[in-house]
Design a protein around this motif. Sequence first.
Motif, PDB file in Angstrom:
ATOM      1  N   THR A   1     -50.861 -61.099 -77.463  1.00 20.50           N
ATOM      2  CA  THR A   1     -51.757 -60.191 -77.729  1.00 20.50           C
ATOM      3  C   THR A   1     -51.712 -59.752 -79.411  1.00 20.50           C
ATOM      4  O   THR A   1     -52.445 -59.045 -79.735  1.00 20.50           O
ATOM      5  CB  THR A   1     -51.691 -58.926 -77.070  1.00 20.50           C
ATOM      6  OG1 THR A   1     -50.686 -58.405 -77.136  1.00 20.50           O
ATOM      7  CG2 THR A   1     -52.099 -59.503 -75.436  1.00 20.50           C
TER       8      THR A   1
ATOM      9  N   THR B   1     -54.192 -54.165 -61.857  1.00 22.63           N
ATOM     10  CA  THR B   1     -54.846 -55.438 -62.383  1.00 22.63           C
ATOM     11  C   THR B   1     -53.881 -56.826 -62.434  1.00 22.63           C
ATOM     12  O   THR B   1     -52.942 -56.540 -62.993  1.00 22.63           O
ATOM     13  CB  THR B   1     -55.552 -55.073 -63.612  1.00 22.63           C
ATOM     14  OG1 THR B   1     -56.285 -53.968 -63.677  1.00 22.63           O
ATOM     15  CG2 THR B   1     -56.253 -56.281 -64.297  1.00 22.63           C
TER      16      THR B   1
ATOM     17  N   GLN C   1     -50.852 -55.440 -64.275  1.00 20.74           N
ATOM     18  CA  GLN C   1     -50.874 -54.212 -65.373  1.00 20.74           C
ATOM     19  C   GLN C   1     -51.478 -53.050 -64.549  1.00 20.74           C
ATOM     20  O   GLN C   1     -52.010 -53.187 -63.514  1.00 20.74           O
ATOM     21  CB  GLN C   1     -51.918 -55.024 -66.385  1.00 20.74           C
ATOM     22  CG  GLN C   1     -51.657 -55.688 -67.337  1.00 20.74           C
ATOM     23  CD  GLN C   1     -52.579 -56.053 -68.222  1.00 20.74           C
ATOM     24  OE1 GLN C   1     -53.643 -55.452 -68.372  1.00 20.74           O
ATOM     25  NE2 GLN C   1     -52.205 -56.694 -69.588  1.00 20.74           N
ATOM     26  N   ARG C   2     -50.824 -51.912 -65.176  1.00 18.06           N
ATOM     27  CA  ARG C   2     -51.381 -50.657 -64.424  1.00 18.06           C
ATOM     28  C   ARG C   2     -51.612 -49.989 -65.399  1.00 18.06           C
ATOM     29  O   ARG C   2     -50.831 -49.526 -66.413  1.00 18.06           O
ATOM     30  CB  ARG C   2     -50.271 -49.919 -63.417  1.00 18.06           C
ATOM     31  CG  ARG C   2     -50.854 -48.924 -62.687  1.00 18.06           C
ATOM     32  CD  ARG C   2     -49.892 -48.673 -61.395  1.00 18.06           C
ATOM     33  NE  ARG C   2     -50.597 -47.524 -60.610  1.00 18.06           N
ATOM     34  CZ  ARG C   2     -49.735 -46.865 -59.992  1.00 18.06           C
ATOM     35  NH1 ARG C   2     -48.406 -46.964 -59.698  1.00 18.06           N
ATOM     36  NH2 ARG C   2     -50.365 -45.796 -59.216  1.00 18.06           N
ATOM     37  N   ASP C   3     -52.781 -49.317 -65.491  1.00 22.76           N
ATOM     38  CA  ASP C   3     -53.253 -48.301 -66.698  1.00 22.76           C
ATOM     39  C   ASP C   3     -52.871 -49.066 -68.038  1.00 22.76           C
ATOM     40  O   ASP C   3     -52.458 -48.429 -69.052  1.00 22.76           O
ATOM     41  CB  ASP C   3     -52.286 -46.970 -66.806  1.00 22.76           C
ATOM     42  CG  ASP C   3     -52.684 -46.367 -65.506  1.00 22.76           C
ATOM     43  OD1 ASP C   3     -53.866 -46.260 -65.036  1.00 22.76           O
ATOM     44  OD2 ASP C   3     -51.730 -45.662 -64.941  1.00 22.76           O
ATOM     45  N   GLY C   4     -53.661 -50.469 -68.096  1.00 24.64           N
ATOM     46  CA  GLY C   4     -53.228 -51.294 -69.340  1.00 24.64           C
ATOM     47  C   GLY C   4     -51.745 -51.709 -69.755  1.00 24.64           C
ATOM     48  O   GLY C   4     -51.728 -52.390 -70.700  1.00 24.64           O
ATOM     49  N   ALA C   5     -50.787 -51.219 -68.918  1.00 27.51           N
ATOM     50  CA  ALA C   5     -49.478 -51.692 -69.371  1.00 27.51           C
ATOM     51  C   ALA C   5     -48.829 -52.724 -68.554  1.00 27.51           C
ATOM     52  O   ALA C   5     -49.250 -52.512 -67.196  1.00 27.51           O
ATOM     53  CB  ALA C   5     -48.448 -50.386 -69.324  1.00 27.51           C
ATOM     54  N   VAL C   6     -48.243 -53.599 -68.898  1.00 30.28           N
ATOM     55  CA  VAL C   6     -47.475 -54.739 -68.202  1.00 30.28           C
ATOM     56  C   VAL C   6     -46.471 -54.031 -67.147  1.00 30.28           C
ATOM     57  O   VAL C   6     -45.809 -53.572 -67.564  1.00 30.28           O
ATOM     58  CB  VAL C   6     -47.053 -55.648 -68.938  1.00 30.28           C
ATOM     59  CG1 VAL C   6     -46.211 -56.991 -68.165  1.00 30.28           C
ATOM     60  CG2 VAL C   6     -48.255 -56.557 -69.671  1.00 30.28           C
ATOM     61  N   SER C   7     -46.541 -54.244 -66.139  1.00 33.64           N
ATOM     62  CA  SER C   7     -45.499 -53.557 -65.199  1.00 33.64           C
ATOM     63  C   SER C   7     -44.866 -54.787 -64.294  1.00 33.64           C
ATOM     64  O   SER C   7     -43.844 -54.495 -63.911  1.00 33.64           O
ATOM     65  CB  SER C   7     -46.381 -52.774 -63.926  1.00 33.64           C
ATOM     66  OG  SER C   7     -47.210 -53.403 -63.099  1.00 33.64           O
TER      67      SER C   7
ATOM     68  N   TRP D   1     -44.171 -59.203 -73.812  1.00 33.81           N
ATOM     69  CA  TRP D   1     -45.404 -59.066 -73.049  1.00 33.81           C
ATOM     70  C   TRP D   1     -46.041 -57.663 -73.408  1.00 33.81           C
ATOM     71  O   TRP D   1     -47.260 -57.383 -73.394  1.00 33.81           O
ATOM     72  CB  TRP D   1     -45.316 -59.267 -71.409  1.00 33.81           C
ATOM     73  CG  TRP D   1     -44.550 -60.533 -71.175  1.00 33.81           C
ATOM     74  CD1 TRP D   1     -43.302 -60.875 -70.994  1.00 33.81           C
ATOM     75  CD2 TRP D   1     -45.360 -61.608 -70.619  1.00 33.81           C
ATOM     76  NE1 TRP D   1     -43.282 -62.007 -70.756  1.00 33.81           N
ATOM     77  CE2 TRP D   1     -44.619 -62.496 -70.391  1.00 33.81           C
ATOM     78  CE3 TRP D   1     -46.800 -61.988 -70.475  1.00 33.81           C
ATOM     79  CZ2 TRP D   1     -44.689 -63.984 -70.037  1.00 33.81           C
ATOM     80  CZ3 TRP D   1     -47.112 -63.224 -70.112  1.00 33.81           C
ATOM     81  CH2 TRP D   1     -46.237 -64.127 -69.665  1.00 33.81           C
ATOM     82  N   THR D   2     -45.116 -56.758 -73.908  1.00 30.78           N
ATOM     83  CA  THR D   2     -45.540 -55.270 -74.198  1.00 30.78           C
ATOM     84  C   THR D   2     -45.560 -54.824 -75.537  1.00 30.78           C
ATOM     85  O   THR D   2     -46.393 -54.074 -75.704  1.00 30.78           O
ATOM     86  CB  THR D   2     -44.799 -54.377 -73.152  1.00 30.78           C
ATOM     87  OG1 THR D   2     -43.253 -54.671 -73.770  1.00 30.78           O
ATOM     88  CG2 THR D   2     -44.911 -54.683 -71.647  1.00 30.78           C
TER      89      THR D   2
END
Length: 317
Positions: A107, A260, A275-281, A308-309
């Motif tokens: 990204t 997501t 992803q949760r709240d736009g952050a990779v989990s 990834w983050t």
Amino acid sequence: MTAPSEPGHARPDPSLSAIISERRHLINLAYRLLGTLADAEDVVQETYARWYAMSRPQQEAIRSPGAWLTTVAGRICLDLLGSARARRESYVGEWIPEPLPDRTEWTGGRPGGVSADPADRVTLDESVNMAFLVVLESMTPAERVAFVLHDVFRYSFAEVAGIVGRTPAACRQLASSARRRIRASQALPAPSARRDDVVRDFKRAWEAKDIGALIGLLAPEATMISDGGGLASTALHPIEGGERIARYALTIAAVAPGLTILERTVNGQPGLVAQRDGAVSAVMAFEVVDDRITRIWAVRNPDKLRPWTDGTDGTDG
């Protein structure tokens, strides 16, 4: 990387370009040997530090700088693998190699807007898919080094012997033993396009909370392994059985609303990113055999999600 200036040598270092050109090879080698990009980067940094710690006459006396760098990096990796086994025995939960994204799915650049150096990228081929790396983890340090150097990077056993510190015949035996481990663990994978379809169907069934569809996509003997690095919400032990995995996936969806799921390439194979709240989990890699998922590796350890983050690219397709 720039060469440090050396007193009495104002002229450019004639070997500089040759030395720098080895960086990508060393990163690729060290990642396959150690299973994490962070460790691989540390090994390469230490290897170059040892090169530049030598005087110019000492450097010029080395007939093949590339071979010297590979030997040093290989020996550092061998030492680290020995200590890594002890560390991983005390690791909280299961340990999975660090997953890497495809370069086209990266990204952005490094923190601060600096683009990733192409020399830092790991080439994504069959020798870095998650199933292969997991088998490498089961090998002794000497087996792993001998096998990767010979079978993946095509070094002769005489060259491998100089790195491992054993005879060529002993290195041949080490690689043969490693090969047997690979053969014993390998199943015939589904064609690439079919793997894409199965992983995509799993994503859709998970999003739809369709337990019947999930169970149908999972082999009855499927296994899911999660690596959370001690995170309390991560399963500490493998989950065995397709139905149990399906129910676990739905439990995750229930306790993490707003999750997501994205289709992504993970170590060169079809995978998923949560992803949760736009952050990779979480990053998930899959093994698909006969149109069913046989293994899932889910990495949640934040330290292993760095590529990834934070935009640190570690790959090159």
